[in-house]
Design an enzyme around this catalytic site. Structure first.
Site, mmCIF file in Angstrom:
data_model
loop_
_atom_site.group_PDB
_atom_site.id
_atom_site.type_symbol
_atom_site.label_atom_id
_atom_site.label_comp_id
_atom_site.label_asym_id
_atom_site.label_seq_id
_atom_site.Cartn_x
_atom_site.Cartn_y
_atom_site.Cartn_z
ATOM 1 C CD GLU A 1 17.162 38.874 102.083
ATOM 2 O OE1 GLU A 1 17.178 38.928 100.835
ATOM 3 O OE2 GLU A 1 17.647 39.763 102.809
ATOM 4 C CE LYS B 1 21.878 45.883 101.544
ATOM 5 N NZ LYS B 1 20.759 45.001 101.499
HETATM 6 N N1 PSU Z 1 21.160 41.909 103.318
HETATM 7 C C1 PSU Z 1 22.236 41.080 103.145
HETATM 8 N N2 PSU Z 1 22.517 40.683 101.876
HETATM 9 C C2 PSU Z 1 21.728 41.035 100.811
HETATM 10 C C3 PSU Z 1 20.593 41.875 101.006
HETATM 11 C C4 PSU Z 1 20.363 42.275 102.280
HETATM 12 O O1 PSU Z 1 22.921 40.734 104.119
HETATM 13 O O2 PSU Z 1 22.013 40.590 99.698
HETATM 14 C C5 PSU Z 1 19.644 42.209 99.860
HETATM 15 C C6 PSU Z 1 18.232 42.184 100.453
HETATM 16 O O3 PSU Z 1 17.477 41.257 99.708
HETATM 17 C C7 PSU Z 1 17.704 43.588 100.279
HETATM 18 C C8 PSU Z 1 18.399 43.976 99.002
HETATM 19 O O4 PSU Z 1 16.308 43.636 100.198
HETATM 20 O O5 PSU Z 1 19.732 43.481 99.224
HETATM 21 C C9 PSU Z 1 18.302 45.458 98.765
HETATM 22 O O6 PSU Z 1 18.645 45.716 97.440
HETATM 23 P P1 PSU Z 1 18.414 47.183 96.820
HETATM 24 O O7 PSU Z 1 19.373 48.055 97.554
HETATM 25 O O8 PSU Z 1 18.733 47.049 95.349
HETATM 26 O O9 PSU Z 1 16.969 47.542 97.060
#
Ligand code: PSU
Ligand code: MN
Length: 300
Positions: A21, A155
């Site tokens: 990604e 996360k």
């Molecule tokens: N994992 C990481 N760093 C990130 C992300 C995931 O180590 O920046 C990103 C991914 O792209 C994930 C996004 O899909 O954060 C999720 O964001 P949200 O909670 O706004 O859906």
């Protein structure tokens, strides 16, 4: 959509490919380190015997497999939009640049015929979701895209228990890799059990093959790969910084898709690099494991 020749040839030949990604590059890691890390992640995939395919939207074109200029644009551009699946079309239509989240990356990778994807941590249910309804669109996508996603859990800024419940409801298979516990992103263990345990890439490949036989391959499989205990962020530091970060986000009125980048940045600053080291390490380890799984799956 433009698939890099190297990636298209590997997919057509049934050779191992790992999708990567770009949101973690553009929005999840500080500059200028982020560009180096993008290179390191791709290198980890190659060393383990697979072709990396980093995914992003560059000048209005969805690209699967980025050349150096595209990687630089994503890592250093000031106009790079964080793109979930719903944002892909507007960004493409206006000729913009977009970094893809887990959701958008999984979506485009599957469209390109790629079976394995590696990332850092999945999005999920936020801690205040009962009031805000903030649940990452990653979950909805995992429920409809049949890809194998290697990550270090979700996360740790999220409500992990609620996210595991949602993954169950959505029919997403969750495998702990070399562990009975569900990993906690910066932490080795989230404190919640993993529904299943596997210990080798061959075991993962066997699950992927069985899914095809059983017709349960329309949804994602999550392979949750923990950081070793000796490489995790100090749990006490983690908990302290997390609670300060949540307070700071709510005081600053941060909401929507800004929340995750805000909290990751808060961590990187407040732990003076310790969380960054853990983040880089877990993403690189996941890229390597993704490659080993892709190699094993290609041999089945
Ligand atoms: N994992 C990481 N760093 C990130 C992300 C995931 O180590 O920046 C990103 C991914 O792209 C994930 C996004 O899909 O954060 C999720 O964001 P949200 O909670 O706004 O859906
Ligand atoms: Mn959200």
């Amino acid at each position: 959509m433009r698939i890099a020749p190297e990636v298209a040839e590997a997919v057509a030949g049934g050779r191992p490919v790992v999708a990567l990604e770009s949101t973690l590059i553009s929005h999840g890691l500080p500059r200028p380190r982020n560009l180096d890390v993008a290179h390191e992640i791709e290198a980890a995939v190659r060393v383990a015997g697979a072709t990396p395919a980093t995914i992003a939207v560059v000048a209005g074109k969805a690209r699967v497999g980025l050349d150096e200029a595209a990687l630089v644009a994503v890592a250093t551009g000031d106009d790079v939009v964080k793109c979930g699946v719903r944002d892909l079309a507007p960004v493409a239509a206006r000729g913009g640049n977009g970094a893809t989240t887990v959701a958008a990356t999984a979506h485009l990778a599957a469209l390109a015929g790629i079976a394995v994807f590696a990332t850092g941590g999945l999005g999920g249910v936020h801690r205040d979701a009962r009031e805000t309804w903030d649940e990452s669109a990653d979950l909805e996508t995992l429920a409809r895209v049949g890809i194998a996603v290697v990550c270090s859990g979700v996360k740790s800024i999220l409500d992990v228990a609620a996210t595991l419940e949602r993954l169950e409801t959505l029919g997403v298979t969750v495998l702990g890799y070399g562990t009975d516990g569900f990993p906690g992103f910066y932490l080795h263990d989230s404190g919640y059990p993993a529904p299943w345990r596997v210990d080798t890439p061959a075991e993962v490949a066997a699950v992927l093959a069985a899914r095809r036989e059983l017709g349960s391959d329309g949804r994602a499989v999550v392979i949750a790969n923990p950081l070793p205990v000796e490489e995790q962020l100090d749990p006490e530091l983690h908990d302290r910084v997390l609670s300060a970060g949540l307070t700071s986000a709510s005081e600053a009125g941060v909401s929507g898709k800004e929340i995750t980048p805000f909290l990751l940045d808060f961590f990187h600053r407040e732990t003076t690099g310790a969380s960054l080291a853990a983040n880089v390490r877990l993403v690189t380890r996941n890229a390597e494991l993704g490659a080993r799984i892709a190699v094993a799956a290609a041999a089945v």
